[in-house]
Design a protein around this motif. Sequence first.
Motif, PDB file in Angstrom:
ATOM      1  N   SER A 150       0.582  -1.230   0.158  1.00 32.68           N
ATOM      2  CA  SER A 150       0.033   0.313   0.222  1.00 32.68           C
ATOM      3  C   SER A 150       0.987   1.441  -0.096  1.00 32.68           C
ATOM      4  CB  SER A 150      -0.362  -0.164   1.157  1.00 32.68           C
ATOM      5  OG  SER A 150      -1.996  -1.096   0.710  1.00 32.68           O
ATOM      6  N   ALA A 151       0.343   2.306   0.031  1.00 30.69           N
ATOM      7  CA  ALA A 151       1.064   3.489  -0.422  1.00 30.69           C
ATOM      8  C   ALA A 151       0.790   4.444   0.852  1.00 30.69           C
ATOM      9  CB  ALA A 151       0.253   4.501  -1.149  1.00 30.69           C
ATOM     10  N   GLY A 152       0.881   4.231   1.368  1.00 29.71           N
ATOM     11  CA  GLY A 152       1.582   4.355   3.020  1.00 29.71           C
ATOM     12  C   GLY A 152       2.937   5.279   3.452  1.00 29.71           C
ATOM     13  N   PRO A 153       2.891   6.248   4.125  1.00 33.42           N
ATOM     14  CA  PRO A 153       4.216   6.882   4.247  1.00 33.42           C
ATOM     15  C   PRO A 153       5.200   5.665   4.421  1.00 33.42           C
ATOM     16  CG  PRO A 153       2.981   7.836   5.803  1.00 33.42           C
ATOM     17  CD  PRO A 153       1.921   6.869   4.322  1.00 33.42           C
ATOM     18  N   SER A 154       5.095   4.900   4.983  1.00 32.00           N
ATOM     19  CA  SER A 154       5.737   4.006   5.682  1.00 32.00           C
ATOM     20  C   SER A 154       6.879   2.933   4.800  1.00 32.00           C
ATOM     21  CB  SER A 154       4.920   3.050   6.873  1.00 32.00           C
ATOM     22  OG  SER A 154       4.928   4.071   8.181  1.00 32.00           O
ATOM     23  N   LEU A 155       6.288   3.072   3.885  1.00 24.55           N
ATOM     24  CA  LEU A 155       6.735   2.361   2.615  1.00 24.55           C
ATOM     25  C   LEU A 155       7.906   2.465   2.381  1.00 24.55           C
ATOM     26  CD1 LEU A 155       6.537   0.100   0.508  1.00 24.55           C
ATOM     27  CD2 LEU A 155       4.995   1.886  -0.740  1.00 24.55           C
ATOM     28  N   ARG A 156       8.119   3.576   2.339  1.00 22.28           N
ATOM     29  CA  ARG A 156       9.200   4.297   2.121  1.00 22.28           C
ATOM     30  C   ARG A 156      10.730   3.623   2.982  1.00 22.28           C
ATOM     31  NH1 ARG A 156       9.315  10.633   3.958  1.00 22.28           N
ATOM     32  NH2 ARG A 156       8.196  10.428   5.754  1.00 22.28           N
ATOM     33  N   LYS A 157      10.461   2.965   4.135  1.00 19.15           N
ATOM     34  CA  LYS A 157      11.194   2.572   4.588  1.00 19.15           C
ATOM     35  C   LYS A 157      11.976   1.651   4.656  1.00 19.15           C
ATOM     36  CE  LYS A 157       9.227   3.764   9.627  1.00 19.15           C
ATOM     37  NZ  LYS A 157       8.626   3.150  10.487  1.00 19.15           N
ATOM     38  N   ASN A 158      10.995   0.636   4.274  1.00 15.81           N
ATOM     39  CA  ASN A 158      11.765  -1.304   3.231  1.00 15.81           C
ATOM     40  C   ASN A 158      11.398  -1.292   2.177  1.00 15.81           C
ATOM     41  OD1 ASN A 158      12.173  -1.890   5.779  1.00 15.81           O
ATOM     42  ND2 ASN A 158       9.643  -1.436   6.880  1.00 15.81           N
ATOM     43  N   MET A 159      10.937  -0.531   0.964  1.00 19.93           N
ATOM     44  CA  MET A 159      10.078  -1.414  -0.247  1.00 19.93           C
ATOM     45  C   MET A 159      11.598  -1.318  -1.028  1.00 19.93           C
ATOM     46  SD  MET A 159       9.452   1.808  -3.266  1.00 19.93           S
ATOM     47  CE  MET A 159       8.019   2.234  -2.097  1.00 19.93           C
ATOM     48  N   HIS A 160      12.715  -1.565  -0.088  1.00 18.84           N
ATOM     49  CA  HIS A 160      13.629  -2.410  -0.592  1.00 18.84           C
ATOM     50  C   HIS A 160      14.254  -3.446  -0.644  1.00 18.84           C
ATOM     51  CE1 HIS A 160      15.307  -0.493   2.888  1.00 18.84           C
ATOM     52  NE2 HIS A 160      16.150  -1.602   2.438  1.00 18.84           N
ATOM     53  N   LEU A 161      13.308  -4.079   0.591  1.00 15.43           N
ATOM     54  CA  LEU A 161      13.057  -5.170   0.979  1.00 15.43           C
ATOM     55  C   LEU A 161      12.745  -6.128   0.124  1.00 15.43           C
ATOM     56  CD1 LEU A 161      13.133  -4.730   4.401  1.00 15.43           C
ATOM     57  CD2 LEU A 161      14.995  -5.221   3.041  1.00 15.43           C
ATOM     58  N   LEU A 162      11.686  -5.193  -0.472  1.00 14.08           N
ATOM     59  CA  LEU A 162      11.163  -6.565  -1.585  1.00 14.08           C
ATOM     60  C   LEU A 162      11.908  -7.221  -3.011  1.00 14.08           C
ATOM     61  CD1 LEU A 162       7.513  -4.404  -1.865  1.00 14.08           C
ATOM     62  CD2 LEU A 162       7.813  -6.434  -0.403  1.00 14.08           C
ATOM     63  N   SER A 163      12.859  -6.357  -2.730  1.00 13.43           N
ATOM     64  CA  SER A 163      13.815  -6.688  -4.243  1.00 13.43           C
ATOM     65  C   SER A 163      14.298  -8.533  -3.919  1.00 13.43           C
ATOM     66  CB  SER A 163      14.787  -6.006  -4.647  1.00 13.43           C
ATOM     67  OG  SER A 163      15.771  -5.489  -3.390  1.00 13.43           O
ATOM     68  N   ASP A 177      -0.745 -17.120   2.320  1.00 12.61           N
ATOM     69  CA  ASP A 177      -0.367 -17.732   4.050  1.00 12.61           C
ATOM     70  C   ASP A 177       0.274 -17.928   4.306  1.00 12.61           C
ATOM     71  OD1 ASP A 177      -1.926 -17.984   6.781  1.00 12.61           O
ATOM     72  OD2 ASP A 177      -2.219 -19.686   6.773  1.00 12.61           O
ATOM     73  N   PRO A 178       1.098 -16.790   5.080  1.00 14.40           N
ATOM     74  CA  PRO A 178       0.953 -15.767   5.506  1.00 14.40           C
ATOM     75  C   PRO A 178       0.487 -14.152   4.251  1.00 14.40           C
ATOM     76  CG  PRO A 178       2.772 -15.040   6.318  1.00 14.40           C
ATOM     77  CD  PRO A 178       2.236 -16.805   5.740  1.00 14.40           C
ATOM     78  N   ILE A 179      -0.453 -13.408   4.931  1.00 12.68           N
ATOM     79  CA  ILE A 179      -0.810 -11.961   3.726  1.00 12.68           C
ATOM     80  C   ILE A 179       0.018 -11.142   4.830  1.00 12.68           C
ATOM     81  CG2 ILE A 179      -2.991 -10.434   2.887  1.00 12.68           C
ATOM     82  CD1 ILE A 179      -4.141 -12.991   3.426  1.00 12.68           C
ATOM     83  N   ILE A 180       0.962 -10.525   4.090  1.00 14.58           N
ATOM     84  CA  ILE A 180       1.392  -9.375   4.756  1.00 14.58           C
ATOM     85  C   ILE A 180       1.866  -8.300   4.373  1.00 14.58           C
ATOM     86  CG2 ILE A 180       4.190  -9.419   5.445  1.00 14.58           C
ATOM     87  CD1 ILE A 180       4.576 -11.998   4.686  1.00 14.58           C
ATOM     88  N   PHE A 181       1.296  -7.006   5.762  1.00 14.55           N
ATOM     89  CA  PHE A 181       1.249  -5.767   5.237  1.00 14.55           C
ATOM     90  C   PHE A 181       2.005  -4.830   4.876  1.00 14.55           C
ATOM     91  CE2 PHE A 181      -3.577  -7.296   5.033  1.00 14.55           C
ATOM     92  CZ  PHE A 181      -4.634  -6.397   4.404  1.00 14.55           C
ATOM     93  N   ILE A 182       2.472  -3.962   3.567  1.00 15.69           N
ATOM     94  CA  ILE A 182       3.279  -2.947   4.034  1.00 15.69           C
ATOM     95  C   ILE A 182       2.235  -1.729   3.981  1.00 15.69           C
ATOM     96  CG2 ILE A 182       5.613  -4.441   4.057  1.00 15.69           C
ATOM     97  CD1 ILE A 182       6.036  -3.702   1.591  1.00 15.69           C
ATOM     98  N   GLY A 183       3.660  -0.973   4.345  1.00 17.42           N
ATOM     99  CA  GLY A 183       2.426   0.681   3.703  1.00 17.42           C
ATOM    100  C   GLY A 183       0.989   1.165   3.767  1.00 17.42           C
ATOM    101  N   GLN A 184       0.705   0.124   4.586  1.00 15.48           N
ATOM    102  CA  GLN A 184      -0.643   0.525   5.587  1.00 15.48           C
ATOM    103  C   GLN A 184      -0.983   0.667   6.499  1.00 15.48           C
ATOM    104  OE1 GLN A 184      -3.428  -0.939   3.073  1.00 15.48           O
ATOM    105  NE2 GLN A 184      -4.256   0.548   4.878  1.00 15.48           N
ATOM    106  N   ASP A 185      -0.869   2.236   6.605  1.00 12.12           N
ATOM    107  CA  ASP A 185      -0.333   3.098   7.590  1.00 12.12           C
ATOM    108  C   ASP A 185      -1.475   3.500   8.017  1.00 12.12           C
ATOM    109  OD1 ASP A 185       2.634   4.727   7.394  1.00 12.12           O
ATOM    110  OD2 ASP A 185       1.681   3.736   6.147  1.00 12.12           O
ATOM    111  N   LEU A 186      -2.664   3.839   7.521  1.00 10.61           N
ATOM    112  CA  LEU A 186      -4.340   4.409   8.140  1.00 10.61           C
ATOM    113  C   LEU A 186      -4.338   5.781   8.586  1.00 10.61           C
ATOM    114  CD1 LEU A 186      -6.317   1.061   7.882  1.00 10.61           C
ATOM    115  CD2 LEU A 186      -6.079   2.611   6.098  1.00 10.61           C
ATOM    116  N   ALA A 187      -3.189   6.218   9.024  1.00 14.54           N
ATOM    117  CA  ALA A 187      -2.696   7.097   9.798  1.00 14.54           C
ATOM    118  C   ALA A 187      -1.555   7.894   8.953  1.00 14.54           C
ATOM    119  CB  ALA A 187      -2.448   6.650  11.118  1.00 14.54           C
ATOM    120  N   PHE A 188      -1.436   9.124   9.502  1.00 10.12           N
ATOM    121  CA  PHE A 188      -0.422   9.863   9.305  1.00 10.12           C
ATOM    122  C   PHE A 188       1.582  10.386   9.934  1.00 10.12           C
ATOM    123  CE2 PHE A 188      -4.776  12.719   8.541  1.00 10.12           C
ATOM    124  CZ  PHE A 188      -4.576  12.308   7.846  1.00 10.12           C
TER     125      PHE A 188
END
Length: 639
Positions: free
Chosen positions: A243-256, A368-379
């Motif tokens: 998801s596109a929450g601001p926390s995504l920038r922390k760990n996006m590189h790990l997805l590679s 299974d499992p389903i892992i969320f990243i960037g799912q801040d739902l907050a500022f």
Amino acid sequence: MTSVIVEQNPVFVENMRWLWLHDPELARKLDAISDEDRVELEPTRSGDWTAALTDSDGRKVYLHSRYEPIVEAQRLIAGLDSEEPYCYIVGGFGLAYHLLELRNRSSSETIIVVSEPNLELVAAALATLDLTDLLSNGRLIILTEADKVHIHKRLQNHSTLMMLGTKFVSHPPSHRINGEFHKQVRALITDFIAYSRMTLMTLVTNSRITCENIANNLAKYVTTPPIDMLRNRFSGFPAIIVSAGPSLRKNMHLLSEIKNRAVICAVQTTLKPLLQHGIKPDFVTSLDFHEVSRQYFEGAGDLADIHLVAEPKANWKVIDHYPSMVSLLDNEFARMLIGDNLARRDGLPAGATVAHLSFYLARYMGCDPIIFIGQDLAFTGHVFYVPGVETHRTWRSEINRFNTMETKEWERIARNRPVLRKTIGNDGKEIYSDELLFTYLEQFEKDVVGTQARVINATEGGARIRGMEISTLREAIDRWCTKDIPKNLFAYRQESKWDNPTKLEPLKKEIEARISDTSGMSRVCDEMISLLEKLQGLTHDPDTFNRTLVRVDELRAQVNQSQRVYRIINSASQLAELRRYSADRKLTAAKDTGVERAKNQLKRDLDFVKSMLEACGNMKEMLEESLARINNEISRHNL
């Protein structure tokens, strides 16, 4: 052997008969309470009953007057505002004297929702007072748990009525005894009403453009394969929801690191940022109706092997121009337009956001499992978006040394100041969210409850989502993303036919038939409007009024026999339906009789039919545009 006859309390039995019908779960709990365990009652001077409980300080508190409990209840209810709502939220059951007074004051439409944690007290009340008038129609709802999921489930069928008018009523002795409980329930109900209002207003506001997108997507709907081939395809393998929450920038590189070791599902707003970092998701989801969605895909780069899964209400320009694999989900409006044979396919629950849609897709695929990243739902960090999203590109022309990107982010949040709220973050501290994001959070919490797979929140920021395990993304990858997904599971991409025109001609015939149906409904509405306007001048001439009414009834019968086209037209005119619903409730609650009532009914009917006529015209335009697009596709395929 001597048989023992147990004498049953007839008041309790009759009350419970109705409670079993409308709330068997609560009835089961109350039935298990023995007579001896019920709250002890005390007689009053008037001959009625009261009861005493202790508050948190151990002090004795009487629930009702020891002299005139009914008179006391009458005073409490008489002190309310004279305007009657459609729903009362009452804090405290007591022995229900005040509930009976509310019922006497209210119309048959009114719902009474009462919070009460003391089951022994409720059982005592049901054994003492005849409450069948409250219980028999299912409009008394007793909440004994301050549990969000339970409250949403009990109130769901009454959400529209509650939004038309709700009033909170406090039973003072109950609040002295269990004040914190009643406060929690009140807050949860307030959140439920806000969530329901947001959901309904979105539906009403967007109904026309939603139908327009679905109609324009019909050619793609029937020529591309559905998601059926994905059912449980990746069973047992992890999914990463990006998801596109601001926390995504922390760990996006790990997805590679985890390409082909987890199924990566990206929401449309994260597609470009991911591709810019060299990360190619397996799926991207879309459901937004607005044309701005097209920007999330234009110039994104190589989209080969990225499967777009979209709701048919997604903007048709996105679906038209997506250059790779597309699957559209089952849709009720599409089925109404073209019939089950052409429209049949698997679907997913209606998602409030693309993140919800991605979650439902991961569940459908058996991940299974389903892992969320960037799912801040907050500022998180006082910003709204992750860097690199399309919104930032649109802001660039405004950026200078006095107006930074951070300033724009803060302004985006500050515009929501009236609806800002605090919630608990994943770190246990308070964080700012807003009403809209909070409704999304509540939807996730309900969804997680019904999910068999493990759900992990690896966002490392943002709001806490109840039911999700909290983890860092690094920990989740090391624990769950440890083996390659077999390549044959992705073979469907080459094996499926992604542009199959064989259903275009049958589709064309169905849309032509719907255009004809809509024209017929327009003619009925025209005649109905003429007759209703005539009837408005005949309310003092019963004979002529009744003769004219015969033709109105004939036209109503025609509409009832044309439910398919009626439902199609109503789908694009939800505001008219909401207004009629509200007018119906007001008429039921009103005390008008005779001529005055007839005039109000005619006005309601006339307003609705005029709205229906306008909706017929709008629907015909949509269908004609859809037919033109289908003809273009037929020409493109040389059929």
